[in-house]
Design an enzyme around this catalytic site. Structure first.
Site, PDB file in Angstrom:
ATOM      1  N   GLU A  11      -6.746   0.394   4.650  1.00  0.00           N
ATOM      2  CA  GLU A  11      -6.122   1.708   4.485  1.00  0.00           C
ATOM      3  C   GLU A  11      -7.078   2.900   4.581  1.00  0.00           C
ATOM      4  O   GLU A  11      -7.215   3.681   3.636  1.00  0.00           O
ATOM      5  CB  GLU A  11      -5.351   1.747   3.163  1.00  0.00           C
ATOM      6  CG  GLU A  11      -4.193   0.770   3.163  1.00  0.00           C
ATOM      7  CD  GLU A  11      -3.324   0.846   1.930  1.00  0.00           C
ATOM      8  OE1 GLU A  11      -3.723   1.492   0.943  1.00  0.00           O
ATOM      9  OE2 GLU A  11      -2.228   0.251   1.949  1.00  0.00           O
TER      10      GLU A  11
ATOM     11  N   GLU B  37       0.639  -4.984   5.532  1.00  0.00           N
ATOM     12  CA  GLU B  37       1.208  -4.797   4.197  1.00  0.00           C
ATOM     13  C   GLU B  37       2.560  -4.111   4.318  1.00  0.00           C
ATOM     14  O   GLU B  37       2.697  -3.127   5.048  1.00  0.00           O
ATOM     15  CB  GLU B  37       0.311  -3.930   3.302  1.00  0.00           C
ATOM     16  CG  GLU B  37      -0.962  -4.576   2.827  1.00  0.00           C
ATOM     17  CD  GLU B  37      -1.721  -3.675   1.849  1.00  0.00           C
ATOM     18  OE1 GLU B  37      -1.089  -2.782   1.236  1.00  0.00           O
ATOM     19  OE2 GLU B  37      -2.939  -3.851   1.703  1.00  0.00           O
TER      20      GLU B  37
END
Length: 562
Positions: free
Chosen positions: A203, A323
């Protein structure tokens, strides 16, 4: 006409023989058609890409249909849940539910020499993990996963266990350390195709950019540097590259914005190794504006296309949704997940010509999503798991004896100066912040192991011990602790007891590697039958999970040994 059926003047016998032979051949051919041949199982060997598909070593398309099992990236330095279950039973259950791949987050801390896990229960479970470092525990997980047909993607989730970072380096963990640790793990598992590749950094978000050209913040360029470094060690690995948060002022989920990859693609030295990766979440993580759009959920495919789906739709590269998750409590989240599953392409209709995926998470202790397992670390959330059924795929062939690590990794490189983003690159706050799921522990009620009978410790000559109390995680109404018991004397211990008094209303709900009893605020922890002996200068650890309200100051602990 077949040669055997041609008319030969004066040769009726030859004609009859020819007819018989032809009939027998036809029967044999029909028999072959009637008996289906077993299909070649997908997933063998190392994988590579072709357009938007991932292919195995035999060029059979594969579909990653997996789960995130986190913990190595936390200050427990090991996957969570081993305080309740054996790691093999956990992996067996993952396989039994139809997940074929595990995304395994870690932090660079586990590559520091001597890093030990601190939340494993060794009482009638996980006994082959006792005394192992965190990396050696990872070896065991990788080896068993391969034996039962699962595959692993290693995810550099955090630079250290304290938390996520926007960039791939911090003031204490340099880019050089990040790259050398990736290479060390690539070397460690070289020759073992259970580990199919690396998710280079979890991320990236503001101030990380895509295609801006500033080497201190351009994530695309950093991904090329790291990806090529990994491929220099093992050119057979897949390189998974996540997106960023913002591109040309358009903000999305952390790691999910790949809008710039079309104009500024990641270019690796080894072709057919790149997989782009995105993350996507629902309102239980953050109520993004598109969830309240009057056209929801019909607006979602266009949003996904814009941010990451176009790379698949245009056959540029495979796309892996690394995710996505939700508590599934709201109707909006339920609609989102149902719509997303259809967008990812049901396996029955599209086969492996589909988006790759790993759901967040297996763990129940992710505060804003929960998990496939419920809080007891045993029971399956069948409703949540059921939403994923259309996109599950086949389990892969087991990996053979090559599951052992090829070598020990070199120690992490000492931090060296990293490029620092200039002040002018600091992003302007946007009206809609983008949240990222930060795992938080939820207390898990499991039986406390029963200790073997041990005599009350007495102060024998030379038998002494000290104890240290360390809070690993604290999420506001619960926490986990590791207590290290060290032999400070001159002879080996036969028994040990650690005691303390809480200053608040803390209540222990679960413990491992010690028999822990609580009476009001007073707590006593005694050794188990397998960890009573501690040699001089050595230590052992035990842990517990507890709930509380109000304050949670660390108590003073005392240790006695015999």
């Amino acid at each position: 006409m077949p040669r055997a059926l041609r008319r030969v003047p004066g040769s009726r016998v030859m004609l009859r023989v020819g007819v018989v032979v032809a009939v027998l051949a036809l029967v044999a051919a029909l028999a072959n058609l009637a008996v289906p041949r077993p299909a070649r199982a997908a997933g063998g060997g190392y994988w590579h890409t072709s357009g938007r598909e991932i292919l195995d070593a035999n060029n059979v398309p594969v579909r990653i249909a997996g789960i995130n099992w986190f913990g190595f990236e936390t200050c427990n330095y090991v996957v969570h849940g081993l305080w309740s279950r054996d790691y093999r039973s956990m992996l067996d259950q993952i396989k039994s539910l139809g997940y074929n791949t595990i995304r395994l987050p870690y932090s660079d801390d586990i590559l520091k020499p001597g890093t030990m896990p601190n939340s494993i229960n060794f009482y009638q479970m996980n006994q082959d993990l006792q005394g192992l470092t965190s990396l050696q525990v990872m070896d065991k997980i990788v080896a068993y996963a391969g034996q039962i047909g699962l595959r692993i993607i290693l995810d550099r989730h955090r630079p250290d266990c304290s938390g996520q970072s926007a960039l791939w380096y911090t003031s204490s963990v340099s880019e050089a350390t990040w790259i050398s640790d990736l290479q060390a793990l690539a070397q460690r598992y070289k020759g073992n195709p259970t580990v199919v590749g690396f998710d280079l950094h979890n991320e990236p978000h503001d101030p990380a950019c895509w295609g801006c050209g500033d080497p201190s913040i351009d994530w695309r360029l950093a991904a090329e540097r790291a990806g090529n470094a990994v491929l220099s060690v093992n050119p057979n690995l897949l390189i998974f590259v996540e997106g960023v948060q913002s591109y040309n002022g358009d903000s999305y989920w952390w790691g999910g914005n790949l809008q710039g990859a079309g104009q500024y693609p990641v270019v690796l030295n080894v072709p057919n190794r790149l997989v782009y990766s995105a993350h996507d979440y629902a309102t239980s993580v953050y109520p993004q504006t598109w969830f309240s759009d009057p056209t929801f959920p019909n607006n979602m495919p266009g949003i996904w296309n814009k941010n990451w789906g176009y790379l698949f739709n245009q056959n540029i590269a495979p796309v892996w949704l690394g995710e996505f998750g939700t508590t599934l409590q709201s109707t909006t989240d339920q609609t989102w997940l149902k719509t997303l599953v259809q967008y990812l392409r049901p396996t029955a209709q599209y086969g492996a010509d589909s988006f790759q995926w790993t759901f967040w998470s297996w763990n129940p202790d992710s505060g804003d999503t929960g998990g496939i397992l419920k809080d007891d670390w045993q029971t399956v959330d069948t409703v949540k798991d059921g939403y994923l059924a259309p996109i599950k795929s086949s389990i892969f062939d087991p990996v053979g004896a090559s599951a052992s690590p090829s070598s020990q990794p070199s120690p992490s490189v000492s931090p060296s100066p990293s490029p620092s983003p200039s002040a002018s690159r600091t992003p302007t706050p946007t009206p809609t912040p983008t949240a990222s799921p930060t795992p938080t522990l939820t207390p898990t009620a499991t039986p406390t192991p029963t200790a073997s009978p041990t005599p009350s410790p007495t102060a024998a000559s030379g038998a002494r011990c000290t104890a240290s109390y360390q809070v690993n995680s604290d999420w506001g109404n619960g926490f986990t602790v590791t207590v290290a018991v060290t032999n400070s004397g001159s002879v080996a211990t036969k028994t040990w007891t650690v005691s303390w008094t809480f200053g608040g209303n803390q209540t222990i709900t679960n413990s491992w590697n010690a028999a822990v009893t609580q009476n009001g605020q007073s707590v006593t922890a005694r050794n188990m039958s397998y960890n009573n002996v501690i040699q001089p200068g050595q230590n052992t650890t035990f842990g517990f999970q507890a709930s509380y309200t109000g304050s949670n100051a660390a108590p003073t602990v005392a240790c006695a040994a015999s």
